[in-house]
Design a protein around this motif. Structure first.
Motif, PDB file in Angstrom:
ATOM      1  N   ILE A   4      50.245  39.620  28.105  1.00 25.51           N
ATOM      2  CA  ILE A   4      50.212  38.572  29.124  1.00 25.51           C
ATOM      3  C   ILE A   4      51.609  37.962  29.202  1.00 25.51           C
ATOM      4  O   ILE A   4      52.075  37.353  28.232  1.00 25.51           O
ATOM      5  CB  ILE A   4      49.176  37.483  28.795  1.00 25.51           C
ATOM      6  CG1 ILE A   4      47.759  38.064  28.814  1.00 25.51           C
ATOM      7  CG2 ILE A   4      49.291  36.325  29.782  1.00 25.51           C
ATOM      8  CD1 ILE A   4      46.678  37.044  28.509  1.00 25.51           C
ATOM      9  N   ASP A  49      49.476  27.435  28.847  1.00 22.02           N
ATOM     10  CA  ASP A  49      48.075  27.135  28.549  1.00 22.02           C
ATOM     11  C   ASP A  49      47.699  25.797  29.164  1.00 22.02           C
ATOM     12  O   ASP A  49      48.469  24.832  29.119  1.00 22.02           O
ATOM     13  CB  ASP A  49      47.843  27.101  27.046  1.00 22.02           C
ATOM     14  CG  ASP A  49      47.990  28.463  26.390  1.00 22.02           C
ATOM     15  OD1 ASP A  49      47.900  29.466  27.119  1.00 22.02           O
ATOM     16  OD2 ASP A  49      48.191  28.515  25.162  1.00 22.02           O
ATOM     17  N   THR A  80      41.091  28.893  33.007  1.00 22.94           N
ATOM     18  CA  THR A  80      40.936  30.151  32.278  1.00 22.94           C
ATOM     19  C   THR A  80      42.086  31.097  32.585  1.00 22.94           C
ATOM     20  O   THR A  80      42.422  31.317  33.754  1.00 22.94           O
ATOM     21  CB  THR A  80      39.608  30.840  32.660  1.00 22.94           C
ATOM     22  OG1 THR A  80      38.521  29.993  32.305  1.00 22.94           O
ATOM     23  CG2 THR A  80      39.460  32.175  31.946  1.00 22.94           C
ATOM     24  N   GLN A  81      42.675  31.640  31.538  1.00 24.84           N
ATOM     25  CA  GLN A  81      43.603  32.756  31.652  1.00 24.84           C
ATOM     26  C   GLN A  81      43.130  33.836  30.692  1.00 24.84           C
ATOM     27  O   GLN A  81      43.002  33.592  29.488  1.00 24.84           O
ATOM     28  CB  GLN A  81      45.033  32.357  31.281  1.00 24.84           C
ATOM     29  CG  GLN A  81      45.718  31.423  32.251  1.00 24.84           C
ATOM     30  CD  GLN A  81      47.215  31.319  31.960  1.00 24.84           C
ATOM     31  OE1 GLN A  81      47.953  32.291  32.108  1.00 24.84           O
ATOM     32  NE2 GLN A  81      47.648  30.141  31.558  1.00 24.84           N
ATOM     33  N   HIS A 125      43.220  38.326  29.832  1.00 20.09           N
ATOM     34  CA  HIS A 125      43.717  39.665  30.124  1.00 20.09           C
ATOM     35  C   HIS A 125      42.581  40.491  30.699  1.00 20.09           C
ATOM     36  O   HIS A 125      41.403  40.206  30.464  1.00 20.09           O
ATOM     37  CB  HIS A 125      44.252  40.300  28.839  1.00 20.09           C
ATOM     38  CG  HIS A 125      44.997  41.582  29.059  1.00 20.09           C
ATOM     39  ND1 HIS A 125      44.387  42.814  28.972  1.00 20.09           N
ATOM     40  CD2 HIS A 125      46.300  41.823  29.363  1.00 20.09           C
ATOM     41  CE1 HIS A 125      45.284  43.753  29.210  1.00 20.09           C
ATOM     42  NE2 HIS A 125      46.451  43.182  29.451  1.00 20.09           N
ATOM     43  N   SER A 149      41.204  30.339  37.673  1.00 23.01           N
ATOM     44  CA  SER A 149      41.303  31.457  36.727  1.00 23.01           C
ATOM     45  C   SER A 149      42.446  32.383  37.108  1.00 23.01           C
ATOM     46  O   SER A 149      42.717  32.599  38.301  1.00 23.01           O
ATOM     47  CB  SER A 149      40.002  32.272  36.698  1.00 23.01           C
ATOM     48  OG  SER A 149      38.893  31.481  36.375  1.00 23.01           O
ATOM     49  N   ILE A 150      43.090  32.915  36.088  1.00 23.79           N
ATOM     50  CA  ILE A 150      44.074  33.977  36.280  1.00 23.79           C
ATOM     51  C   ILE A 150      43.660  35.149  35.402  1.00 23.79           C
ATOM     52  O   ILE A 150      43.439  34.993  34.198  1.00 23.79           O
ATOM     53  CB  ILE A 150      45.501  33.521  35.908  1.00 23.79           C
ATOM     54  CG1 ILE A 150      45.926  32.331  36.768  1.00 23.79           C
ATOM     55  CG2 ILE A 150      46.481  34.678  36.082  1.00 23.79           C
ATOM     56  CD1 ILE A 150      47.301  31.778  36.410  1.00 23.79           C
ATOM     57  N   TRP A 188      45.048  38.628  34.069  1.00 19.97           N
ATOM     58  CA  TRP A 188      46.298  39.355  33.913  1.00 19.97           C
ATOM     59  C   TRP A 188      45.997  40.835  33.678  1.00 19.97           C
ATOM     60  O   TRP A 188      45.639  41.238  32.573  1.00 19.97           O
ATOM     61  CB  TRP A 188      47.104  38.794  32.745  1.00 19.97           C
ATOM     62  CG  TRP A 188      47.534  37.366  32.929  1.00 19.97           C
ATOM     63  CD1 TRP A 188      46.864  36.245  32.550  1.00 19.97           C
ATOM     64  CD2 TRP A 188      48.749  36.918  33.553  1.00 19.97           C
ATOM     65  NE1 TRP A 188      47.570  35.121  32.893  1.00 19.97           N
ATOM     66  CE2 TRP A 188      48.727  35.499  33.508  1.00 19.97           C
ATOM     67  CE3 TRP A 188      49.833  37.569  34.139  1.00 19.97           C
ATOM     68  CZ2 TRP A 188      49.768  34.736  34.033  1.00 19.97           C
ATOM     69  CZ3 TRP A 188      50.871  36.810  34.657  1.00 19.97           C
ATOM     70  CH2 TRP A 188      50.835  35.408  34.609  1.00 19.97           C
TER      71      TRP A 188
END
Length: 416
Positions: free
Chosen positions: A140, A146, A151-152, A154, A337-338, A340
């Motif tokens: 990532i 953060d 939400t992040q 993978h 959200s992301i 990755w």
């Protein structure tokens, strides 16, 4: 497991480890396959729920076993792929030890071979094959801090739309994973932004043949080195929904907003590289080049395959490409959200041998490392373009097994 000896220790029981075991077994070479989880674990627990293989069942398999109960042109689910490797391991009698972790591999001092330390004891081996593959450590990029969004995650941690909090989603990366996840989220009613970088975009099917077939007859699977700058370019192709050609214009028409590569973050605002149109155009050219090569092959060989002139028509760029967004205020856009989809890095911290270059990458040629007796298997472009695919790793494993057989012969000379 007390201290023991064997000729070869294979680390990892995914597709690479199972293939390696088949060829070693065929040569009668004693070996042990060590797997810290279950056979093909990454297919089971490190993929999203709806994932299917990117190649059709007739192609994405080992030569000596077909997928059961799957039509040749269909795409196996992730569970079917995992069970395929379990069945294959049983078929060949692979000596796999599951639930055992390799903690270190070190060369013996003053004698040949290696000491393999595991969670259940040590093993002395003449040869070691690192068959853990390229998907070891999710990457990532350190762009968004953060807490900037709820939400992040993978792509390896993504499972389904319900997993993410309500709100819009930014998917970063437009290879097979990113495209399929973005499409799934859009179908679930989410607002979706898709960050598109350089990519290869082959047709799923053209003139009645899957792109896997075209790469085969055109000799493109056998390329031994990637085109200039393409070593890490992602491939945008999908087996989802029965298989289809990835078309970014069509994706935009469904409501997915395309943006360029994700570059920077500052005070809640993401900035994108103004490269979207160029990335789409470069992917289009690779797509069209394959169509032209296929047409030339058909004409040259007099094949009776239906023409598809409409496949060459791309249509106008959507507004998000011709006038791309360069900034995105995450809060204003409702992005919570992301995801990755930005690939993986290798992790060979357990392999304490002189087999790596100055950048920590395996220093190898066709899987044979500069440290005699240490081999790598399952890496992209290990021997050719096809090395990343299930069938390709099987052939790479055979080459390594042949090398081990030859080296054993030299080492055995004069020992009687």
């Amino acid at each position: 497991m007390a201290s023991e000896e064997t000729e070869v220790v294979v680390v990892g029981a995914g597709q690479a480890g199972v293939a390696m075991s088949e060829h070693l077994g065929a040569e009668g070479i004693p070996h042990i396959v060590i797997e810290r989880h279950r056979i093909a674990e990454r297919w089971r627990t490190e993929r999203w729920d709806s994932l299917v293989a990117n190649g059709p069942a007739w192609h994405d398999r080992f030569p000596n076993l077909e997928f059961p109960d799957i039509a040749p042109d269909a795409f196996a689910t992730k569970e079917q792929v995992a069970e395929y490797f379990v069945a294959y391991a049983e078929k060949i009698g692979a000596p796999v030890r599951c639930g055992v972790e390799v903690t270190s591999v070190r060369k013996h001092e003053g004698r040949a071979g290696f000491r393999v330390e595991t969670s259940e004891g040590s093993i002395d081996a003449r040869f070691v094959v690192a068959a853990t593959g390229p998907f070891q450590r999710p990457v990532i990029p350190p762009i968004v801090p953060d807490g900037a969004v709820a939400t992040q995650i993978h792509s390896s941690g993504y499972r389904n739309p319900e997993q993410l909090p309500e709100g819009a989603v930014l998917v970063v990366g437009a290879g097979s994973s990113g495209v399929q996840i973005a499409d799934e989220l859009r179908r679930a009613g989410r607002r979706v932004f898709l960050s598109v970088g350089p990519h290869d975009r082959p047709p799923r099917e053209y003139r009645g043949r899957d792109f896997c077939w075209w790469l085969g007859v055109l000799g493109l699977w056998d390329l031994t080195t990637p085109p200039q700058g393409a070593a890490h370019v992602t491939i945008a192709v999908s087996g989802a929904h029965g298989g289809h050609t990835v078309d970014f214009r069509a994706l935009a028409d469904t409501g997915v907003e395309l943006v360029g590569m994700t570059a920077a973050y500052d005070k809640g605002v993401l900035r994108f590289v103004p490269d979207l149109a160029a990335n789409i155009a470069a992917g289009d050219e690779k797509y069209l080049a394959l169509l032209r090569a296929a047409d030339a092959y058909v004409e040259r060989n007099g094949l009776d395959l239906p023409e598809e002139p409409q496949a060459h028509v791309l249509g106008p760029d959507p507004a998000c490409v011709s006038d791309p967004r360069l900034e995105l205020d995450l809060a204003e856009a409702g992005v919570t959200s992301i995801v990755w989809a930005t690939g993986f890095a290798a992790d060979y911290g357990w392999l304490d041998v002189d087999a790596f270059d100055e950048n920590g990458r395996p220093d190898q040629r066709r899987g044979i490392s500069r440290e005699p007796g240490v081999y790598f298997l399952g890496l992209p472009w290990l021997s050719r373009r096809g090395s990343s695919f299930i069938w390709g790793v099987w052939h790479d494993a055979r080459y390594i097994a042949d090398h081990i057989t030859t080296r054993r012969g030299y080492l055995a000379y004069g020992s009687n």
